[in-house]
Design an enzyme around this catalytic site. Structure first.
Site, PDB file in Angstrom:
ATOM      1  N   PRO A   2     -41.742  -1.342   0.056  1.00 52.18           N
ATOM      2  CA  PRO A   2     -42.487  -2.547  -0.296  1.00 52.18           C
ATOM      3  C   PRO A   2     -41.593  -3.592  -0.962  1.00 52.18           C
ATOM      4  CG  PRO A   2     -43.574  -0.557  -1.112  1.00 52.18           C
ATOM      5  CD  PRO A   2     -42.194  -0.184  -0.687  1.00 52.18           C
ATOM      6  N   GLU A   3     -41.461  -4.714  -0.310  1.00 54.15           N
ATOM      7  CA  GLU A   3     -40.792  -5.872  -0.884  1.00 54.15           C
ATOM      8  C   GLU A   3     -41.839  -6.983  -0.943  1.00 54.15           C
ATOM      9  OE1 GLU A   3     -37.065  -6.698   1.116  1.00 54.15           O
ATOM     10  OE2 GLU A   3     -36.773  -4.593   1.581  1.00 54.15           O
ATOM     11  N   HIS A  93     -50.439  13.245  -3.371  1.00 48.34           N
ATOM     12  CA  HIS A  93     -49.789  12.303  -4.288  1.00 48.34           C
ATOM     13  C   HIS A  93     -50.678  11.123  -4.652  1.00 48.34           C
ATOM     14  CE1 HIS A  93     -46.248  14.624  -3.412  1.00 48.34           C
ATOM     15  NE2 HIS A  93     -46.365  14.348  -2.131  1.00 48.34           N
ATOM     16  N   ARG A 116     -42.941   9.480  -4.201  1.00 46.24           N
ATOM     17  CA  ARG A 116     -41.668   9.557  -4.939  1.00 46.24           C
ATOM     18  C   ARG A 116     -41.813   9.236  -6.423  1.00 46.24           C
ATOM     19  NH1 ARG A 116     -37.803   6.803  -0.330  1.00 46.24           N
ATOM     20  NH2 ARG A 116     -38.647   8.056   1.338  1.00 46.24           N
TER      21      ARG A 116
END
Length: 282
Positions: A2-3, A93, A116
DNA sequence: AACTGTCCCTGCAAGC
DNA sequence: TGCTTGCAGGGACAGT
């Protein structure tokens, strides 16, 4: 990863699905996702609060609550925000679950999912933002929400040295550009990653600023880039399509789409993989 | 002040 | 086949 374009796509999803609704209850499955302020502060800050607005600066998502508190969500590498009907199976997650008030007869949950665990959710009082989130004050201009031009970029690069790519990745210079869009921008302007700032003419800096705005805008229009490994998706779980427009990122060994005369090369720069065309980019 | 390298973490793919 | 290793990467932080 994600940017800016991916985060903006999520922000738009939050605007249509979450703004105007009240968070009825909160469940935190993993402390690490709320490490900055802790489980109790997040539960206390969110429960019963109504979401009034969804904003973004760089890669930071900001939700304004009717209580005066602010929510910051950063997706980092693998974070996702999803809104699904109550009862839908939660993916692995799923670290933060917010039950949302009813809309059109339906209850939904907002999930923060992050394999992560680099991402985080922060809740704090608006008055404490500078203390809790000091990095927000240090961000450079956001090319989409702030005034941005060649002049602004030149000013941001003033006093800085070294290769252009690490500077594009530096959030204090410009906010929102990550590894994918840095490589794509440099290719469009035909600059090699290692060109130093002092070698760039005013004209080139203007072109760089234009390419930044154009590429980020085009990527937003296509819902961002979804790569094979991290599987970025929007708030409805849909993939972006800007990866189909990449001209260098992820195209190592493939023919350059611009010159058609050589193959895309990749090397490690400051610990980041960097893709470029050795013929087009000088 | 501003640069570079290290670390955090998990899933996946490549290699033995 | 099943293990190990390497890679992906944003940003805080430490060291220079």
């Amino acid at each position: 990863m994600p940017e800016l374009p991916e985060v903006e796509t999520v922000r738009r999803g939050l605007e249509s699905h979450v703004v105007g609704r009240t968070i009825e209850s909160v469940h935190i499955g993993r402390e690490r996702s709320v490490r900055r302020v802790g489980r109790e502060a997040v539960i206390h800050g969110l429960t019963g609060a109504k979401v009034m607005a969804a904003r973004r600066r760089g890669k930071y998502l900001l939700l304004d609550l009717d209580t005066g508190d602010l929510v910051m969500i950063h997706l980092r590498m693998s974070g996702r925000v999803l809104v699904e009907p109550i009862g839908a199976p939660r993916p692995p997650h799923t670290h933060v679950v917010c039950r949302l008030s009813e809309r059109n007869g339906q209850h939904h949950e907002m999930w923060f999912v992050d394999p992560r665990t680099f991402g985080e959710v922060v809740v704090c009082e608006s008055d404490d933002v500078s203390q809790v989130l000091p990095e927000l004050d240090r961000l450079g201009p956001d090319p989409i929400v702030d005034d941005f031009s060649g002049e602004v970029l030149k000013d941001r690069l003033n006093g800085r040295r070294g290769a252009i790519k690490p500077l594009l990745l530096n959030q204090h210079v410009v906010a929102g550009i990550g590894n994918i869009y840095a490589d794509e921008v440099l290719h469009r302007v035909r600059l090699r990653w290692n060109r130093t700032v002092d070698s760039l003419s005013t004209k080139t800096i203007n072109a760089l600023a234009t390419a930044i705005t154009e590429i980020l805008t085009e990527a937003i229009e296509r819902g961002g880039s979804t790569l094979e490994d991290t599987q970025y998706v929007d708030i409805d779980g849909k993939s972006g399509s800007f990866q189909d427009m990449h001209r260098v990122y992820g195209r190592e060994g493939l023919g350059c789409l611009t010159c058609g005369k050589t193959t895309i090369r990749r090397e490690m720069v400051a610990g980041r993989s960097t893709s470029y065309c050795p013929r087009c980019q000088k």
